[in-house]
Design an enzyme around this catalytic site. Structure first.
Site, PDB file in Angstrom:
ATOM      1  N   HIS A 122       0.852  -1.195   0.000  1.00  0.00           N
ATOM      2  CA  HIS A 122       0.000   0.000   0.000  1.00  0.00           C
ATOM      3  C   HIS A 122       0.888   1.246   0.000  1.00  0.00           C
ATOM      4  CE1 HIS A 122      -3.179   2.793   1.032  1.00  0.00           C
ATOM      5  NE2 HIS A 122      -4.068   1.828   1.021  1.00  0.00           N
ATOM      6  N   ARG A 178      -7.340  10.173  -0.116  1.00  0.00           N
ATOM      7  CA  ARG A 178      -7.104  10.540  -1.511  1.00  0.00           C
ATOM      8  C   ARG A 178      -8.427  10.695  -2.254  1.00  0.00           C
ATOM      9  NH1 ARG A 178      -3.934   6.001  -3.611  1.00  0.00           N
ATOM     10  NH2 ARG A 178      -4.199   4.957  -1.608  1.00  0.00           N
TER      11      ARG A 178
END
Length: 508
Positions: free
Chosen positions: A249, A272
């Site tokens: 990740h 995000r």
């Protein structure tokens, strides 16, 4: 089967969301469940999940007029990395009903929806407060605990380390576990839901065997994630799949006063999704923030200009303020009163941050005006005007909470230093659409089921954000139903308990 041995219960190994979904489903169908967890408390990695749970066609989406359905979701999941359409179909087609099950049966708030990387629609559900993995998993734990307290339909045993599956011929008929220095046997079909191997760092570990190149990385996984289910399954001849596919990740959170910590908090992908930008050490964007996780990580490694930062402007932070304040309180995110303060701390000219935001703002406005006229290829399809991401071949086409460069100097920001981390194992025990484990010849192993991260083949070589909690609920419920069908026998002759009208009724 039930006539062969005293299978008046379904045994679930692992007390995270997959295990709890299976155990609650067994009780809901009129069965008895025994849940075993080797930790001192239940929850597992599920409680750390920060972005939410995906659902296509949910009641929440309908109230927001989001035009999503299972077919669109299946297409996104296959494009995102899944390789087995039949398993992707189970995951996505059950998503709406199972997200609604959480809301209706456990009184959960999943009223907010975000679009995460790789998704063509906003479908990742969360509540207004706290981390969704925590609230969802704890709700299911509390339900099963109350059922166990009030009835004989459920038992939960912690500090119970299952180490061996018991067989009768090809069938799995129970297990052996260690607790307080003693070995105990229990009988019943098994649902393995004890997670992946993202913290299996020993010299003979699954990580060392399949991905030795990742051993140096930090992880988001708890120390319990050592691949127990996979190893027990392999010991009786169960097939595995995709063990080499370990997701790194891009947004592990670096604590400035402990930068080398092996276990790291994860920055929710929703940060995000609400408009967070990823910047290199020079304050430049270099990727599509809403691209696949493996893509964003790959661009970070290509760029090789750490420290990387995840930056949220005021509007983006306000949309996910509980997370931002939580991370700030933990010391893994910092609040800056202005862009000027941020530039000073980064050691770069303020004008660099201004220019970066201005270019992003202009690309978003062009995308809005002419979505198909951009100069660069976009992800998952189409064209984009955004040059920094477009040049990577996976351009950004969705923009959220943008600000023009003139506001940056006085704009407050929440900012975290981020680094790639071992996060999720796509591989595991190979299974059917009914969550049955199979042997190396492809035949189902009677009495053995798998769900959650212990299962392999569902996500292919890359899992989309929001699909892990969904995988836990969908395949946990599929496994619970299949184990009940197996246990109850023909015409449900051996069903041990009446079907409750509601799980809640059993807790009174």
């Amino acid at each position: 089967m039930a006539a062969v041995f005293p299978a008046n219960q379904v045994i679930v190994v692992g007390g995270g969301l997959a295990g709890m979904s299976a155990a609650n489903t067994v009780v809901e169908l009129g069965g008895r469940s025994l849940l075993l967890d080797k930790s001192s408390f239940c929850g597992g990695n599920s409680t750390k999940a920060t972005s939410g749970i995906n659902g296509a066609g949910t009641k929440t989406q309908k109230t927001k007029s989001i035009p999503d359905n299972a077919e669109i979701f299946i297409a996104d999941t296959l494009k995102g990395g899944a390789k087995k359409p039949e398993l992707a179909k189970v995951l996505c087609a059950n998503s709406a009903a199972d997200v609604d099950w959480l809301v209706d049966k456990f009184d959960l708030d999943l009223s907010l929806v975000a679009r995460l990387g790789g998704h063509s629609q906003p479908r990742t559900h969360r509540g207004k407060e706290r981390f969704p993995g925590m609230t969802i998993t704890y709700a299911l734990i509390q339900m099963l605990e109350k059922v166990a307290e009030k009835t004989n339909r459920a038992r939960i045993i912690t500090k119970a380390e299952v180490f061996k599956l018991v067989q009768s011929g090809r069938s799995v008929v129970g297990c052996e576990y260690r607790k307080a220095g003693k070995v105990v046997k229990e009988f019943g079909p098994m649902v393995l839901a004890s997670g992946g191997f993202g913290a299996d760092f020993g010299s003979d570990s699954l990580l060392a065997t399949y991905r030795p190149d990742l051993l140096h990385l930090p992880t988001t996984n708890g120390e319990h994630c050592t691949g127990d289910a996979i190893k027990m399954g392999e010991a009786i001849g169960a097939a595995t799949i995709d063990l080499e596919w370990v997701q790194v990740h891009p947004t592990g959170l670096v604590k400035p006063d402990d930068p080398d910590a092996k276990v790291k908090f994860l920055a929710a992908e929703a940060l995000r999704g609400v408009g967070g930008l990823v910047l290199d050490a020079n304050g430049q964007r270099f990727c599509n923030e809403l691209g696949r996780r493996d893509y964003v990580t790959g661009e970070m490694w290509k760029k090789n200009k750490p420290p990387f930062r995840l930056c949220l402007n005021r509007a983006a932070a306000d949309e996910i303020i509980w997370h931002a304040k939580h991370y700030t309180g933990r010391g893994v995110m910092k609040f800056y009163p202005s862009g000027e303060d941020l530039a000073k701390d980064m050691g770069i000219p303020l004008q660099t941050l201004v220019d970066t935001h201005q270019k992003h703002f202009e690309a978003a406005k062009k995308q809005e005006k002419d979505p198909d006229g951009g100069n660069f290829p976009a992800y998952p399809s189409g064209k984009t005007w955004d040059e920094p991401s477009g040049k990577t071949g996976s351009g950004k086409k969705f923009f959220h909470n943008i600000i023009d460069g003139s506001k940056v100097a006085t704009e407050p920001f929440y900012v975290a230093i981020i680094t790639p981390v071992i996060h999720y194992c796509m591989g595991g025990l190979e299974c059917t659409v009914d969550a049955e484990c199979i042997d190396k010849s492809g035949k189902a192993i009677p009495g053995l089921y798998v769900a959650g991260e212990a299962a392999g083949g569902i996500h292919g070589n890359n899992r989309l954000g929001g699909n892990s909690l969904l995988d836990c609920v969908v395949f946990g419920r599929v496994a619970g139903k299949a184990a009940c069908k197996f246990t109850f026998g023909k015409d449900e002759k051996f069903k041990p308990c009446p079907v409750p009208s509601e799980l809640k009724e059993l807790t009174k």
